[in-house]
Write a protein that holds these residues in place. Sequence first.
Motif, mmCIF file in Angstrom:
data_model
loop_
_atom_site.group_PDB
_atom_site.id
_atom_site.type_symbol
_atom_site.label_atom_id
_atom_site.label_comp_id
_atom_site.label_asym_id
_atom_site.label_seq_id
_atom_site.Cartn_x
_atom_site.Cartn_y
_atom_site.Cartn_z
ATOM 1 N N GLU A 110 0.836 -1.189 0.000
ATOM 2 C CA GLU A 110 0.000 0.000 0.000
ATOM 3 C C GLU A 110 0.876 1.246 0.000
ATOM 4 O OE1 GLU A 110 -2.906 0.118 3.050
ATOM 5 O OE2 GLU A 110 -3.606 -1.893 2.640
ATOM 6 N N PRO A 111 0.806 2.042 -1.063
ATOM 7 C CA PRO A 111 1.567 3.286 -1.043
ATOM 8 C C PRO A 111 0.823 4.322 -0.216
ATOM 9 C CG PRO A 111 0.359 3.107 -3.088
ATOM 10 C CD PRO A 111 0.123 1.830 -2.312
ATOM 11 N N GLY A 112 1.524 5.326 0.209
ATOM 12 C CA GLY A 112 0.853 6.390 0.951
ATOM 13 C C GLY A 112 1.838 7.081 1.863
ATOM 14 N N PRO A 113 1.461 8.260 2.311
ATOM 15 C CA PRO A 113 2.348 8.998 3.206
ATOM 16 C C PRO A 113 2.402 8.344 4.579
ATOM 17 C CG PRO A 113 0.254 10.120 2.976
ATOM 18 C CD PRO A 113 0.234 8.973 2.003
ATOM 19 N N ALA A 114 3.503 8.559 5.246
ATOM 20 C CA ALA A 114 3.669 8.011 6.596
ATOM 21 C C ALA A 114 2.793 8.781 7.569
ATOM 22 C CB ALA A 114 5.136 8.105 7.019
ATOM 23 N N GLU A 115 2.196 8.060 8.492
ATOM 24 C CA GLU A 115 1.376 8.707 9.529
ATOM 25 C C GLU A 115 2.305 9.416 10.502
ATOM 26 O OE1 GLU A 115 -2.140 7.623 7.941
ATOM 27 O OE2 GLU A 115 -1.935 8.737 9.779
ATOM 28 N N GLN A 116 1.880 10.545 10.994
ATOM 29 C CA GLN A 116 2.690 11.310 11.936
ATOM 30 C C GLN A 116 2.589 10.691 13.324
ATOM 31 O OE1 GLN A 116 4.673 13.798 11.121
ATOM 32 N NE2 GLN A 116 4.067 13.537 8.991
ATOM 33 N N MET A 164 7.700 -6.079 2.935
ATOM 34 C CA MET A 164 8.210 -6.793 1.765
ATOM 35 C C MET A 164 8.284 -5.889 0.541
ATOM 36 S SD MET A 164 6.310 -10.516 2.146
ATOM 37 C CE MET A 164 6.148 -10.657 0.411
ATOM 38 N N GLY A 165 7.353 -4.947 0.423
ATOM 39 C CA GLY A 165 7.300 -4.086 -0.751
ATOM 40 C C GLY A 165 8.383 -3.033 -0.773
ATOM 41 N N THR A 166 8.726 -2.495 0.393
ATOM 42 C CA THR A 166 9.713 -1.409 0.448
ATOM 43 C C THR A 166 11.041 -1.849 1.039
ATOM 44 O OG1 THR A 166 8.932 -0.690 2.627
ATOM 45 C CG2 THR A 166 7.899 0.325 0.684
ATOM 46 N N ASP A 167 11.098 -3.039 1.612
ATOM 47 C CA ASP A 167 12.297 -3.583 2.255
ATOM 48 C C ASP A 167 12.791 -2.679 3.390
ATOM 49 O OD1 ASP A 167 13.977 -5.801 2.435
ATOM 50 O OD2 ASP A 167 15.606 -4.726 1.444
ATOM 51 N N SER A 168 11.843 -2.001 4.053
ATOM 52 C CA SER A 168 12.204 -1.156 5.191
ATOM 53 C C SER A 168 11.310 -1.496 6.375
ATOM 54 C CB SER A 168 12.054 0.328 4.828
ATOM 55 O OG SER A 168 10.701 0.628 4.583
ATOM 56 N N CYS A 169 11.671 -0.984 7.507
ATOM 57 C CA CYS A 169 10.922 -1.220 8.733
ATOM 58 C C CYS A 169 9.619 -0.421 8.692
ATOM 59 C CB CYS A 169 11.772 -0.789 9.928
ATOM 60 S SG CYS A 169 10.985 -1.052 11.502
ATOM 61 N N GLY A 170 8.545 -1.011 9.192
ATOM 62 C CA GLY A 170 7.258 -0.330 9.248
ATOM 63 C C GLY A 170 6.547 -0.661 10.546
ATOM 64 N N VAL A 171 5.568 0.157 10.889
ATOM 65 C CA VAL A 171 4.763 -0.068 12.089
ATOM 66 C C VAL A 171 3.298 0.082 11.698
ATOM 67 C CG1 VAL A 171 4.211 0.742 14.416
ATOM 68 C CG2 VAL A 171 6.553 0.875 13.593
ATOM 69 N N VAL A 172 2.488 -0.927 12.009
ATOM 70 C CA VAL A 172 1.042 -0.783 11.866
ATOM 71 C C VAL A 172 0.474 -0.598 13.256
ATOM 72 C CG1 VAL A 172 0.787 -2.062 9.711
ATOM 73 C CG2 VAL A 172 0.693 -3.282 11.870
ATOM 74 N N TYR A 173 -0.611 0.181 13.349
ATOM 75 C CA TYR A 173 -1.222 0.422 14.647
ATOM 76 C C TYR A 173 -2.733 0.583 14.498
ATOM 77 C CZ TYR A 173 -1.266 5.337 13.234
ATOM 78 O OH TYR A 173 -1.479 6.506 12.572
ATOM 79 N N ARG A 174 -3.431 0.341 15.595
ATOM 80 C CA ARG A 174 -4.881 0.476 15.623
ATOM 81 C C ARG A 174 -5.223 1.913 15.975
ATOM 82 N NH1 ARG A 174 -5.889 -2.819 19.421
ATOM 83 N NH2 ARG A 174 -5.926 -4.657 18.135
ATOM 84 N N ARG A 175 -6.035 2.550 15.138
ATOM 85 C CA ARG A 175 -6.450 3.929 15.366
ATOM 86 C C ARG A 175 -7.694 3.948 16.248
ATOM 87 N NH1 ARG A 175 -5.163 7.970 11.490
ATOM 88 N NH2 ARG A 175 -7.338 8.601 11.662
ATOM 89 N N TYR A 180 -6.802 1.126 10.773
ATOM 90 C CA TYR A 180 -5.399 0.900 11.051
ATOM 91 C C TYR A 180 -4.552 1.973 10.398
ATOM 92 C CZ TYR A 180 -7.233 -3.612 12.385
ATOM 93 O OH TYR A 180 -7.965 -4.593 12.980
ATOM 94 N N GLY A 181 -3.402 2.251 10.981
ATOM 95 C CA GLY A 181 -2.446 3.189 10.424
ATOM 96 C C GLY A 181 -1.143 2.481 10.130
ATOM 97 N N LEU A 182 -0.359 3.049 9.206
ATOM 98 C CA LEU A 182 0.925 2.502 8.833
ATOM 99 C C LEU A 182 1.952 3.624 8.917
ATOM 100 C CD1 LEU A 182 2.780 0.324 7.549
ATOM 101 C CD2 LEU A 182 1.980 1.114 5.318
ATOM 102 N N ILE A 183 3.030 3.384 9.643
ATOM 103 C CA ILE A 183 4.130 4.345 9.763
ATOM 104 C C ILE A 183 5.332 3.736 9.061
ATOM 105 C CG2 ILE A 183 5.659 5.594 11.328
ATOM 106 C CD1 ILE A 183 3.464 5.399 13.451
ATOM 107 N N GLU A 184 5.902 4.503 8.106
ATOM 108 C CA GLU A 184 7.077 4.041 7.388
ATOM 109 C C GLU A 184 8.089 5.182 7.289
ATOM 110 O OE1 GLU A 184 5.880 0.816 4.110
ATOM 111 O OE2 GLU A 184 5.139 2.819 3.662
ATOM 112 N N PRO A 185 9.389 4.848 7.244
ATOM 113 C CA PRO A 185 10.393 5.901 7.075
ATOM 114 C C PRO A 185 10.412 6.399 5.622
ATOM 115 C CG PRO A 185 11.432 3.758 7.140
ATOM 116 C CD PRO A 185 9.981 3.539 7.427
ATOM 117 N N LYS A 186 10.901 7.634 5.431
ATOM 118 C CA LYS A 186 11.010 8.190 4.071
ATOM 119 C C LYS A 186 12.210 7.612 3.369
ATOM 120 C CE LYS A 186 8.744 12.576 4.600
ATOM 121 N NZ LYS A 186 8.821 13.994 4.396
#
Length: 186
Positions: A110-116, A164-175, A180-186
């Motif tokens: 899922e593409p999209g901006p990182a949640e703050q 798997m898609g970006t090969d970087s660390c991510g965090v999902v969380y319950r809003r 759900y929200g997804l936090i990813e580094p730029k």
Amino acid sequence: MNIAQLSGRGVEITDPLREYVDEKLSRLDRFHDQITSARVTLTVRDVKNAARRNRVEVQINVPNGIIRAEESNADMYAAIDKASDVLERQLRKFKTKFLKQRHEAQPQPEPGPAEQAAQLGEEDGEVQPEIVRQKRFELRPMTPQDAVFQMEALGHDFYVFKNMGTDSCGVVYRRKDGHYGLIEPK
């Protein structure tokens, strides 16, 4: 099931107790034959103004995830039974979702901006935070949808994973709104 580690805190692991744990957890093989290992910790602790409490913690490692249960009871065997029932329900749910995802098309990241981080809530600054528990774990590659499933299976409010898609660390969380929200580094 192969129990990789059975340990006791404040309790001696007797042969009958070991056999009972093996018997209860071997029932789980029918739900998921890809269980790689299991870790069981039996704890006997004194509770203030109450009888001694027995706690069972079980962590089962499966491909692309972890299934976990903690149960307490005045009787150790009853606590083992309750933990086994919880694991059985979680494995049934995991296996159903795993098979469903396997039959569907390969999910796209899922593409999209990182949640703050501010959306998670701000602290008032008066109380000094204290780290009371520290965990280390292996980041497993998975999709954000798989991470949400793992978070729900563990009963947590967030889950850290390797996307798997970006090969970087991510965090999902319950809003708070139930999504759900997804936090990813730029």
